[in-house]
Scaffold this active site. Structure first.
Site, PDB file in Angstrom:
ATOM      1  N   TYR A 101       0.857  -1.185   0.000  1.00 12.37           N
ATOM      2  CA  TYR A 101       0.000   0.000   0.000  1.00 12.37           C
ATOM      3  C   TYR A 101       0.893   1.236   0.000  1.00 12.37           C
ATOM      4  O   TYR A 101       1.848   1.328   0.777  1.00 12.37           O
ATOM      5  CB  TYR A 101      -0.908   0.027   1.243  1.00 12.37           C
ATOM      6  CG  TYR A 101      -1.713   1.307   1.295  1.00 12.37           C
ATOM      7  CD1 TYR A 101      -3.002   1.362   0.777  1.00 12.37           C
ATOM      8  CD2 TYR A 101      -1.160   2.488   1.808  1.00 12.37           C
ATOM      9  CE1 TYR A 101      -3.722   2.540   0.767  1.00 12.37           C
ATOM     10  CE2 TYR A 101      -1.872   3.672   1.795  1.00 12.37           C
ATOM     11  CZ  TYR A 101      -3.156   3.694   1.280  1.00 12.37           C
ATOM     12  OH  TYR A 101      -3.855   4.865   1.261  1.00 12.37           O
ATOM     13  N   GLU A 189      -3.154   7.583  -4.339  1.00 12.93           N
ATOM     14  CA  GLU A 189      -2.993   6.276  -3.694  1.00 12.93           C
ATOM     15  C   GLU A 189      -2.760   5.173  -4.718  1.00 12.93           C
ATOM     16  O   GLU A 189      -3.398   5.150  -5.769  1.00 12.93           O
ATOM     17  CB  GLU A 189      -4.277   5.999  -2.902  1.00 12.93           C
ATOM     18  CG  GLU A 189      -4.307   4.692  -2.168  1.00 12.93           C
ATOM     19  CD  GLU A 189      -5.680   4.457  -1.538  1.00 12.93           C
ATOM     20  OE1 GLU A 189      -5.889   4.870  -0.391  1.00 12.93           O
ATOM     21  OE2 GLU A 189      -6.541   3.863  -2.212  1.00 12.93           O
TER      22      GLU A 189
END
Ligand code: GDP
Ligand code: MN
Length: 378
Positions: A101, A189
């Site tokens: 992530y 992201e």
């Protein structure tokens, strides 16, 4: 404003981040054709502006063009969290070994961009944040200085990445930071950033949220807005120049000024009601704006009463009162309403409302209590 995955990834690619080859399709036929051109297995990905598409069945692997067509047929038209899928991204499938992530957000408390990273990325990242928060690294960045190479390298080591991936990681994080800054994003992201079977790093998913207040600096990005993803109320509010956020309560709030709108919602709650919305109609508040605002509030079937809270500064209360009555001529409704008008020309304003039998109050407390009673049918 949220960008789609395919839009976000194209921006990432412009900043040197490796992404899979792929194209957008709006029919199963197109999906088949794209899969044929790409060759090999593909992944069919619903393009809707919500997270968790994978878990909702909106991301599917296909081994060949035939399967790509079938999967696209299943996914197109699908409902994901209230949004209808009208396009899919057909990407070359990645052979995934590890999922990382990597995101950047504005931390309001620190007033800085913060890089967030975890070696345990993927669809369970929220679960990781809850059960294993140490696995999530946070790195605040001083925007005057920018992201320094050593910070990116330290983060790579912190995540426990193998040495061979450090340079790739630094390049990708540097690209993500420059994409974040140059688009005036509030979030950028990659989840997951993957390590493939042949040891390559690849941004398999992408998400950018742009700061609406900075959109005027990015006319090209503003064009990326997907009209179909807005609710009717949101679209109407945006076109009318109103700041509107739908909530779950039963008391519609129409207020001039964002701070006053927040205070109004607090007072409504204080007296036992629940606001149906946040709405700032801005200064001036001519009848056309009031009418548009009224239409938007009344679209919500849960609304049982409406509270007008107007502070007349440059805005004159008599003008607002006339605006309210004109708007009511245009928008017929039985929903009870109460207005609190104070400031410039408040006597005239209240007089105008009184003559039209429109209830008004001089204090916000009184008006809010009345709105709560009206909503309860008293
Ligand atoms: P999200 O659920 O909306 O975040 O959509 P993602 O694009 O992140 O996809 C969800 C999950 O599907 C990912 O975490 C991967 O595990 C899987 N996935 C996505 N793309 C691929 C791919 O190209 N190959 C493989 N094997 N899995 C993929
Ligand atoms: Mn994802």
């Amino acid at each position: 404003m949220k960008l789609h995955e395919y839009q976000s990834k194209r921006i990432f690619a412009e900043h040197g981040i490796p992404i899979p080859n792929g194209e957008v399709a709006i029919t199963p036929d197109q999906a088949r054709e794209i899969a044929r051109k790409l060759g090999g297995p593909v992944v069919i990905k619903s393009q809707v502006l919500v997270g968790g598409r994978g878990k909702a069945g909106g991301v599917k692997l296909a081994k060949n063009p035939n399967e790509a067509e079938q999967m696209a047929d299943q996914i197109l038209g699908m409902d994901i969290k209230g949004l209808t899928v009208d396009k899919v991204l057909v990407d070359q499938a990645a052979d995934i070994n590890e999922e990382i992530y990597l995101g950047i957000v504005i931390d309001r408390a620190l007033q800085l961009p913060v890089i967030i990273a975890s070696a345990e990325g993927g669809v369970e990242i929220e679960e990781v944040a809850k059960t294993n928060p140490e696995a999530i690294k946070r790195l605040p960045i001083d925007p005057q200085v920018g992201l320094m190479g050593y910070q990116a390298r330290n983060l790579a080591f912190d995540l426990g990445l193998r040495r061979v991936f450090v340079n790739d990681f630094v390049r990708i994080l540097t690209g993500l930071y420059s994409a974040f800054i140059s688009t005036d994003a509030s979030l950028a992201e990659i989840n997951p950033l993957v390590i493939t079977g042949d040891d390559k790093m690849l941004a398999v998913d992408g998400k950018i949220i742009l700061d609406d207040n900075a959109l005027y600096r990015h006319p090209k990005l503003a064009e990326l807005r997907d009209i179909q993803e807005e609710t009717d109320s949101e679209r109407e509010a945006r076109l009318a120049g109103l700041s509107f956020v739908k909530l779950d309560g039963e008391i519609g709030c129409m207020v001039n000024g964002a701070g006053l709108a927040m205070a109004t919602m607090d007072i409504v709650k204080y007296f036992g009601g629940e606001p149906a919305n946040f709405l700032d109609i801005g200064g001036g508040a001519k009848s056309d704006k009031v009418a548009a605002a009224l239409r938007i509030i009344l679209k919500d079937p849960k609304v049982k009463s409406i509270l007008f809270n107007i502070f007349g500064g440059i805005t004159r209360c008599d003008e607002v009162a006339r605006g309210i009555l004109e708007a009511l001529n245009e928008v017929q409704t039985n929903i009870p309403m109460v207005a609190r008008l104070v400031g410039t020309n408040e006597e005239e304003g209240r007089q105008i409302l009184a003559e039209a039998n429109f209830p008004s109050a001089s204090s916000l407390g009184e008006a809010a209590q009345k709105a709560v009673q009206l909503a309860k049918g008293a």
